[in-house]
Design a protein around this motif. Sequence first.
Motif, PDB file in Angstrom:
ATOM      1  N   SER A 130       0.845  -1.193   0.000  1.00 16.88           N
ATOM      2  CA  SER A 130       0.000   0.000   0.000  1.00 16.88           C
ATOM      3  C   SER A 130       0.875   1.235   0.000  1.00 16.88           C
ATOM      4  O   SER A 130       1.965   1.235   0.574  1.00 16.88           O
ATOM      5  N   CYS A 131       0.387   2.282  -0.627  1.00 16.09           N
ATOM      6  CA  CYS A 131       1.090   3.566  -0.634  1.00 16.09           C
ATOM      7  C   CYS A 131       0.065   4.669  -0.455  1.00 16.09           C
ATOM      8  O   CYS A 131      -0.801   4.852  -1.307  1.00 16.09           O
ATOM      9  N   ALA A 132       0.196   5.396   0.634  1.00 15.65           N
ATOM     10  CA  ALA A 132      -0.718   6.488   0.931  1.00 15.65           C
ATOM     11  C   ALA A 132      -0.030   7.818   0.655  1.00 15.65           C
ATOM     12  O   ALA A 132       1.094   8.038   1.112  1.00 15.65           O
ATOM     13  N   ARG A 189      -6.130   1.776  -7.384  1.00 14.55           N
ATOM     14  CA  ARG A 189      -6.100   3.000  -6.588  1.00 14.55           C
ATOM     15  C   ARG A 189      -7.449   3.233  -5.935  1.00 14.55           C
ATOM     16  O   ARG A 189      -8.496   2.850  -6.470  1.00 14.55           O
ATOM     17  N   LYS A 246      -9.149   7.553  -0.616  1.00 17.04           N
ATOM     18  CA  LYS A 246      -8.125   7.393   0.416  1.00 17.04           C
ATOM     19  C   LYS A 246      -6.753   7.855  -0.055  1.00 17.04           C
ATOM     20  O   LYS A 246      -5.788   7.775   0.690  1.00 17.04           O
ATOM     21  N   THR A 287      -4.754   6.435  -1.979  1.00  9.03           N
ATOM     22  CA  THR A 287      -3.905   5.270  -1.755  1.00  9.03           C
ATOM     23  C   THR A 287      -3.838   4.416  -3.012  1.00  9.03           C
ATOM     24  O   THR A 287      -4.847   4.240  -3.709  1.00  9.03           O
ATOM     25  N   TYR A 336      -2.452   0.585  -4.423  1.00 11.42           N
ATOM     26  CA  TYR A 336      -2.125  -0.756  -3.957  1.00 11.42           C
ATOM     27  C   TYR A 336      -1.406  -1.533  -5.060  1.00 11.42           C
ATOM     28  O   TYR A 336      -1.662  -1.326  -6.250  1.00 11.42           O
TER      29      TYR A 336
END
Length: 115
Positions: free
Chosen positions: A21-23, A71, A75, A77, A79
């Motif tokens: 995950s990348c926020a 995506r 959020k 974010t 994935y």
Amino acid sequence: QVQVVESGGGLVQAGGSLRLSCAASGTIFSIYAMGWYRQAPGKQRELVAEITHGGNSNYADSVKGRFTISRDGAKNTVYLQMDSLKPEDTAVYYCNAKSFTREYWGQGTQVTVSS
């Protein structure tokens, strides 16, 4: 400024799965694409997968059919679902966010696939 924070790396056996995950936070309105790069020891950093704000995605040939990028706009974010992992997928995975003026990088997360 934009900050990106990765999570989800780890150790898995060959054939297994992981999800990264990348926020993103900050001035995210400037971002038009986010993606994942990886760097194995002694090798150059390479693109793994990328997705645009409009939902278009592209993948490295080596991961097509095994990895899926998605995506969640609400959020902020992105994935990366990684299935059928191979030992050659072992690397540090970096989240990347692109604006029209610069790129932003996360700190990286280690993915290790044992044979």
